[in-house]
Design a protein around this motif. Structure first.
Motif, mmCIF file in Angstrom:
data_model
loop_
_atom_site.group_PDB
_atom_site.id
_atom_site.type_symbol
_atom_site.label_atom_id
_atom_site.label_comp_id
_atom_site.label_asym_id
_atom_site.label_seq_id
_atom_site.Cartn_x
_atom_site.Cartn_y
_atom_site.Cartn_z
ATOM 1 N N ASP A 106 0.825 -1.211 0.000
ATOM 2 C CA ASP A 106 0.000 0.000 0.000
ATOM 3 C C ASP A 106 0.861 1.263 0.000
ATOM 4 O O ASP A 106 0.498 2.277 -0.616
ATOM 5 C CB ASP A 106 -0.929 0.010 1.212
ATOM 6 C CG ASP A 106 -2.054 -1.008 1.092
ATOM 7 O OD1 ASP A 106 -2.299 -1.471 -0.039
ATOM 8 O OD2 ASP A 106 -2.671 -1.335 2.119
ATOM 9 N N ARG A 107 2.004 1.201 0.680
ATOM 10 C CA ARG A 107 2.880 2.374 0.737
ATOM 11 C C ARG A 107 3.461 2.697 -0.642
ATOM 12 O O ARG A 107 3.548 3.860 -1.018
ATOM 13 C CB ARG A 107 3.994 2.123 1.747
ATOM 14 C CG ARG A 107 4.886 3.327 1.986
ATOM 15 C CD ARG A 107 5.876 3.058 3.113
ATOM 16 N NE ARG A 107 6.724 4.209 3.361
ATOM 17 C CZ ARG A 107 7.651 4.257 4.303
ATOM 18 N NH1 ARG A 107 7.838 3.200 5.093
ATOM 19 N NH2 ARG A 107 8.381 5.334 4.473
ATOM 20 N N ASN A 108 3.849 1.656 -1.388
ATOM 21 C CA ASN A 108 4.359 1.873 -2.746
ATOM 22 C C ASN A 108 3.293 2.515 -3.635
ATOM 23 O O ASN A 108 3.585 3.460 -4.388
ATOM 24 C CB ASN A 108 4.801 0.552 -3.371
ATOM 25 C CG ASN A 108 5.963 -0.105 -2.670
ATOM 26 O OD1 ASN A 108 5.889 -1.287 -2.312
ATOM 27 N ND2 ASN A 108 7.042 0.636 -2.459
ATOM 28 N N SER B 29 0.649 4.237 -2.691
ATOM 29 C CA SER B 29 0.363 5.603 -2.234
ATOM 30 C C SER B 29 1.424 6.569 -2.744
ATOM 31 O O SER B 29 1.097 7.691 -3.165
ATOM 32 C CB SER B 29 0.300 5.645 -0.705
ATOM 33 O OG SER B 29 -0.793 4.902 -0.224
ATOM 34 N N HIS B 30 2.674 6.146 -2.720
ATOM 35 C CA HIS B 30 3.750 7.007 -3.200
ATOM 36 C C HIS B 30 3.597 7.277 -4.693
ATOM 37 O O HIS B 30 3.767 8.422 -5.156
ATOM 38 C CB HIS B 30 5.112 6.361 -2.915
ATOM 39 C CG HIS B 30 6.276 7.208 -3.338
ATOM 40 N ND1 HIS B 30 6.906 7.051 -4.565
ATOM 41 C CD2 HIS B 30 6.909 8.240 -2.724
ATOM 42 C CE1 HIS B 30 7.877 7.934 -4.672
ATOM 43 N NE2 HIS B 30 7.902 8.668 -3.572
#
Length: 222
Positions: free
Chosen positions: A78-80, A82-83
């Motif tokens: 999810d962080r990838n 979102s970035h």
């Protein structure tokens, strides 16, 4: 060498409804490179919005490979995602999806703040070209549909994304306003070599794009 912005290889997406599988994308391949502008057409239910959602990471394929900016996304968390959305992606929704508690200026500045950036000369340029300067302090719910659409375009381009996804961006506008918005959208995106993939039912709007793809039976036809 031209940068690859989006590459899909053998993408299949199926939805289950009442225990029955409905395949909307079937081993689909496509390649979108920097500066490409593409109109995506097809009948309702053919999977156009699903394709945009897959590229934006809002949905996941059943099988196949999706690469963004030359990076394979299968292992992204999810962080990838979102970035990627925060830095490299701009989205123009059919219903605008503006932040109604905020005024026009704060809506446009929203993606900048997510990236730790300040209002800059590019924002001034967007505001000037889109005739938004007199509206900056207005709350967005007080604007007309055409004005809200121009705010949505400014917000989507404010952080200079590599890729712009647009889902029926002029669907709520009359023909004259639609063509005006399309002209500005293409000119502004072209100034930053932003790639555009736009879903549309309008052949007039599709003509503003360099290429036209038709999604039929889960496959892209050019």
């Amino acid at each position: 060498m031209t940068d690859q912005i989006v590459q899909l290889q053998g993408i299949t997406k199926e939805f289950i409804d009442g225990g029955v599988g409905h395949k909307v994308l079937d081993r689909l391949d496509l390649l979108l490179t920097q500066g490409d502008t593409i109109a995506l057409t097809g009948v309702s239910g053919s999977g156009k919005s699903t394709l945009l959602n897959l590229i934006a990471g809002f949905e996941r394929p059943n099988i196949g490979s999706l690469s963004l900016l030359n990076e394979e996304t299968t292992a992204w968390n999810d962080r990838n995602w979102s970035h990627f959305r925060q830095v490299s992606l701009g989205v123009v929704f059919q219903q605008f999806n503006l932040l109604t508690p905020l005024n026009v200026e704060d809506n446009i500045a929203f993606p900048l703040r997510l990236n730790g950036l300040d209002w800059n000369s590019w924002c001034d340029h967007l505001v000037e070209r889109l005739s938004l300067k007199p509206l900056l302090m207005r709350h967005v719910e007080t604007l007309s549909g055409g004005q809200q659409q121009r705010v949505a375009i400014a917000r989507a381009l404010a952080h200079k994304p590599r890729l712009l996804l647009a889902d029926e961006p002029t669907g709520n506008l009359d023909q004259v306003a639609s063509l005006e918005v399309m002209k500005l959208l293409c000119e502004l995106a072209g100034e930053q070599s932003t790639s555009i993939l736009m879903v549309t039912h309008s052949m007039e709007c599709a003509e503003f794009m360099q290429r036209r793809w038709n999604l039929d039976n889960g496959q892209i036809h050019e």
